[in-house]
Design a protein around this motif. Structure first.
Motif, PDB file in Angstrom:
ATOM      1  N   THR A   1     -28.089  22.376  17.938  1.00  0.00           N
ATOM      2  CA  THR A   1     -28.782  21.304  18.650  1.00  0.00           C
ATOM      3  C   THR A   1     -28.425  19.939  18.080  1.00  0.00           C
ATOM      4  OG1 THR A   1     -30.626  22.758  19.213  1.00  0.00           O
ATOM      5  CG2 THR A   1     -31.036  20.388  19.318  1.00  0.00           C
ATOM      6  N   THR A   2     -28.496  19.803  16.747  1.00  0.00           N
ATOM      7  CA  THR A   2     -28.176  18.509  16.127  1.00  0.00           C
ATOM      8  C   THR A   2     -26.687  18.202  16.218  1.00  0.00           C
ATOM      9  OG1 THR A   2     -28.071  19.573  13.940  1.00  0.00           O
ATOM     10  CG2 THR A   2     -30.163  18.539  14.576  1.00  0.00           C
ATOM     11  N   ALA A   3     -25.847  19.243  16.170  1.00  0.00           N
ATOM     12  CA  ALA A   3     -24.404  19.024  16.307  1.00  0.00           C
ATOM     13  C   ALA A   3     -24.072  18.503  17.702  1.00  0.00           C
ATOM     14  CB  ALA A   3     -23.637  20.313  16.022  1.00  0.00           C
ATOM     15  N   GLU A   4     -24.674  19.089  18.731  1.00  0.00           N
ATOM     16  CA  GLU A   4     -24.412  18.642  20.093  1.00  0.00           C
ATOM     17  C   GLU A   4     -24.901  17.210  20.304  1.00  0.00           C
ATOM     18  OE1 GLU A   4     -22.699  19.916  22.650  1.00  0.00           O
ATOM     19  OE2 GLU A   4     -22.053  21.437  21.203  1.00  0.00           O
ATOM     20  N   ALA A   5     -26.047  16.871  19.714  1.00  0.00           N
ATOM     21  CA  ALA A   5     -26.561  15.505  19.840  1.00  0.00           C
ATOM     22  C   ALA A   5     -25.621  14.503  19.178  1.00  0.00           C
ATOM     23  CB  ALA A   5     -27.953  15.410  19.220  1.00  0.00           C
ATOM     24  N   LEU A   6     -25.048  14.881  18.043  1.00  0.00           N
ATOM     25  CA  LEU A   6     -24.114  13.994  17.358  1.00  0.00           C
ATOM     26  C   LEU A   6     -22.800  13.895  18.130  1.00  0.00           C
ATOM     27  CD1 LEU A   6     -23.353  12.190  15.012  1.00  0.00           C
ATOM     28  CD2 LEU A   6     -22.913  14.231  13.629  1.00  0.00           C
ATOM     29  N   LEU A   7     -22.319  15.003  18.651  1.00  0.00           N
ATOM     30  CA  LEU A   7     -21.083  14.988  19.429  1.00  0.00           C
ATOM     31  C   LEU A   7     -21.209  14.132  20.692  1.00  0.00           C
ATOM     32  CD1 LEU A   7     -20.085  18.750  19.125  1.00  0.00           C
ATOM     33  CD2 LEU A   7     -18.730  16.802  18.301  1.00  0.00           C
ATOM     34  N   ALA A   8     -22.431  13.943  21.176  1.00  0.00           N
ATOM     35  CA  ALA A   8     -22.653  13.156  22.390  1.00  0.00           C
ATOM     36  C   ALA A   8     -22.607  11.656  22.142  1.00  0.00           C
ATOM     37  CB  ALA A   8     -24.000  13.532  23.014  1.00  0.00           C
ATOM     38  N   VAL A   9     -22.515  11.239  20.879  1.00  0.00           N
ATOM     39  CA  VAL A   9     -22.492   9.810  20.558  1.00  0.00           C
ATOM     40  C   VAL A   9     -21.111   9.232  20.860  1.00  0.00           C
ATOM     41  CG1 VAL A   9     -22.618   8.108  18.701  1.00  0.00           C
ATOM     42  CG2 VAL A   9     -24.281   9.974  18.794  1.00  0.00           C
ATOM     43  N   GLY A  10     -21.049   8.302  21.789  1.00  0.00           N
ATOM     44  CA  GLY A  10     -19.790   7.654  22.127  1.00  0.00           C
ATOM     45  C   GLY A  10     -18.775   8.630  22.707  1.00  0.00           C
ATOM     46  N   ALA A  11     -17.557   8.125  22.925  1.00  0.00           N
ATOM     47  CA  ALA A  11     -16.502   8.984  23.434  1.00  0.00           C
ATOM     48  C   ALA A  11     -16.002   9.932  22.353  1.00  0.00           C
ATOM     49  CB  ALA A  11     -15.352   8.130  23.967  1.00  0.00           C
ATOM     50  N   THR A  12     -15.798   9.393  21.151  1.00  0.00           N
ATOM     51  CA  THR A  12     -15.311  10.213  20.025  1.00  0.00           C
ATOM     52  C   THR A  12     -16.033   9.921  18.721  1.00  0.00           C
ATOM     53  OG1 THR A  12     -13.571   8.584  19.536  1.00  0.00           O
ATOM     54  CG2 THR A  12     -12.981  10.407  20.998  1.00  0.00           C
TER      55      THR A  12
ATOM     56  N   HIS B   1      -5.026   9.167   2.208  1.00  0.00           N
ATOM     57  CA  HIS B   1      -5.745   9.494   3.448  1.00  0.00           C
ATOM     58  C   HIS B   1      -6.403   8.244   4.032  1.00  0.00           C
ATOM     59  CE1 HIS B   1      -5.803  13.727   1.744  1.00  0.00           C
ATOM     60  NE2 HIS B   1      -5.293  13.888   2.941  1.00  0.00           N
ATOM     61  N   LEU B   2      -6.964   7.398   3.174  1.00  0.00           N
ATOM     62  CA  LEU B   2      -7.591   6.171   3.671  1.00  0.00           C
ATOM     63  C   LEU B   2      -6.590   5.341   4.451  1.00  0.00           C
ATOM     64  CD1 LEU B   2      -9.697   4.880   0.624  1.00  0.00           C
ATOM     65  CD2 LEU B   2     -10.349   6.504   2.394  1.00  0.00           C
ATOM     66  N   ASP B   3      -5.388   5.224   3.915  1.00  0.00           N
ATOM     67  CA  ASP B   3      -4.376   4.398   4.573  1.00  0.00           C
ATOM     68  C   ASP B   3      -3.948   4.974   5.916  1.00  0.00           C
ATOM     69  OD1 ASP B   3      -4.368   2.534   2.525  1.00  0.00           O
ATOM     70  OD2 ASP B   3      -2.836   3.591   1.379  1.00  0.00           O
ATOM     71  N   ARG B   4      -4.083   6.288   6.077  1.00  0.00           N
ATOM     72  CA  ARG B   4      -3.721   6.917   7.348  1.00  0.00           C
ATOM     73  C   ARG B   4      -4.886   6.931   8.341  1.00  0.00           C
ATOM     74  NH1 ARG B   4      -0.826  10.600   3.855  1.00  0.00           N
ATOM     75  NH2 ARG B   4      -2.495  12.152   3.975  1.00  0.00           N
ATOM     76  N   LEU B   5      -6.108   6.769   7.844  1.00  0.00           N
ATOM     77  CA  LEU B   5      -7.280   6.876   8.716  1.00  0.00           C
ATOM     78  C   LEU B   5      -7.877   5.523   9.101  1.00  0.00           C
ATOM     79  CD1 LEU B   5      -9.152   9.850   6.981  1.00  0.00           C
ATOM     80  CD2 LEU B   5      -8.073   9.886   9.239  1.00  0.00           C
ATOM     81  N   LEU B   6      -7.915   4.580   8.185  1.00  0.00           N
ATOM     82  CA  LEU B   6      -8.635   3.332   8.424  1.00  0.00           C
ATOM     83  C   LEU B   6      -8.009   2.534   9.570  1.00  0.00           C
ATOM     84  CD1 LEU B   6     -11.090   1.880   7.241  1.00  0.00           C
ATOM     85  CD2 LEU B   6      -9.535   0.550   5.818  1.00  0.00           C
ATOM     86  N   GLY B   7      -8.818   2.237  10.556  1.00  0.00           N
ATOM     87  CA  GLY B   7      -8.351   1.484  11.711  1.00  0.00           C
ATOM     88  C   GLY B   7      -7.563   2.298  12.711  1.00  0.00           C
ATOM     89  N   ARG B   8      -7.470   3.624  12.505  1.00  0.00           N
ATOM     90  CA  ARG B   8      -6.652   4.473  13.379  1.00  0.00           C
ATOM     91  C   ARG B   8      -7.438   4.878  14.616  1.00  0.00           C
ATOM     92  NH1 ARG B   8      -2.538   8.407  12.682  1.00  0.00           N
ATOM     93  NH2 ARG B   8      -2.012   9.145  14.778  1.00  0.00           N
ATOM     94  N   GLY B   9      -6.959   4.448  15.765  1.00  0.00           N
ATOM     95  CA  GLY B   9      -7.604   4.822  17.021  1.00  0.00           C
ATOM     96  C   GLY B   9      -8.077   3.599  17.779  1.00  0.00           C
ATOM     97  N   PRO B  10      -8.350   3.752  19.079  1.00  0.00           N
ATOM     98  CA  PRO B  10      -8.764   2.632  19.918  1.00  0.00           C
ATOM     99  C   PRO B  10     -10.253   2.335  19.787  1.00  0.00           C
ATOM    100  CG  PRO B  10      -8.646   4.613  21.225  1.00  0.00           C
ATOM    101  CD  PRO B  10      -8.190   5.006  19.840  1.00  0.00           C
ATOM    102  N   GLY B  11     -10.655   1.205  20.383  1.00  0.00           N
ATOM    103  CA  GLY B  11     -12.081   0.905  20.525  1.00  0.00           C
ATOM    104  C   GLY B  11     -12.671   0.093  19.389  1.00  0.00           C
ATOM    105  N   LEU B  12     -13.976  -0.186  19.539  1.00  0.00           N
ATOM    106  CA  LEU B  12     -14.693  -0.978  18.540  1.00  0.00           C
ATOM    107  C   LEU B  12     -14.844  -0.226  17.224  1.00  0.00           C
ATOM    108  CD1 LEU B  12     -17.507  -2.484  20.784  1.00  0.00           C
ATOM    109  CD2 LEU B  12     -15.597  -3.721  19.774  1.00  0.00           C
TER     110      LEU B  12
END
Length: 247
Positions: free
Chosen positions: A210-221, A133-144
């Motif tokens: 409330t805390t879930a929505e606040a966390l979901l609001a961090v960054g685009a994803t 799973h690490l090999d499929r997840l690490l570095g996967r996706g755009p952005g910083l």
């Protein structure tokens, strides 16, 4: 006229990294109105604005807009960060430790799972990650901070907060940090030490809408990735688990 230093709060380890850094210029990795990130001897140090996410590898300022500072040359001098003629002074320490958890079980968010799934990330239903799973997840996706890394950061931080760290997978991630961006590698290093964003810490302490929505609001994803990863981590824990056992 001598300008007043820029006063900031900082996590303890950020202060220690700056204090140990050698004097000299530093490369700017990213500069925007909300954040400036530099390469501090192979570790990503940030300076964030008043409205930016308080990442655990940054100096937290009350400046509303960092655009002008982002154009300045950056250097370290006597353990302090300087941007052009402006010196940054740490006046307060911030606690970025994840809260200890007493309750396990599935606390995940369906919205977070949908966002990671739509990005093509395949995550195990039982929450138990492997080296594959690490090999499929690490570095996967755009952005910083790629989405796959955000999932891993949430997973490792939550396992540690629950008293069930996975030392085998943690060591495997450390060996692979060069595969992603320096900022993301630094934030993964923070997560492996139990250092988290305030929004993730708040959700771990009180997992409600409330805390879930606040966390979901961090960054685009980023927030969605961390929330999905933390939920998976808590799903992965059973009474048969023991601290340090690999999932």
């Amino acid at each position: 006229m001598i300008s007043r230093p820029i006063q900031v709060a900082a996590p303890t380890r950020v202060r220690e990294r700056l204090a140990a850094a050698t004097d000299g210029p530093r490369q700017v990795l990213h500069a925007s109105a909300s954040a400036i990130y530099i390469d501090l001897d192979g570790w990503c140090l940030g300076l964030v604005s008043a409205s930016a996410t308080r990442v655990p590898c940054a100096l937290w300022s009350t400046i509303p807009d960092l655009t002008d500072l982002g154009r300045a040359a950056v250097r370290v001098e006597s353990g302090a960060l300087h941007l052009g003629h402006e010196q940054v002074r740490i006046t307060r320490l911030a606690d970025v430790s994840a809260p200890a958890l007493a309750v396990h079980g599935n606390r995940g968010s369906e919205r977070a799972r949908c966002m990671t799934s739509s990005a093509g990330l395949v995550l195990p239903a039982d929450g138990r990650l492997t080296v594959a799973h690490l090999d499929r997840l690490l570095g996967r996706g755009p952005g910083l901070t790629p989405l796959g890394d955000d999932v891993l950061a949430g997973w490792f931080a939550a396992r540690l907060a629950a008293g069930r760290p996975d030392h085998v997978l943690a060591a495997a991630v450390r060996r692979r940090l060069a595969l992603t961006t320096l900022l993301s590698a630094t934030l993964l290093d923070c997560a492996l030490r139990g250092e988290v964003l305030p929004e993730l810490g708040a959700w771990l302490a009180e997992p409600d809408d409330t805390t879930a929505e606040a966390l979901l609001a961090v960054g685009a994803t980023s927030g969605a990735g961390m929330l999905a990863g933390a939920g998976l981590a808590l799903t992965s824990i059973t009474d048969r688990d023991h601290p340090g056992r690999a999932a």
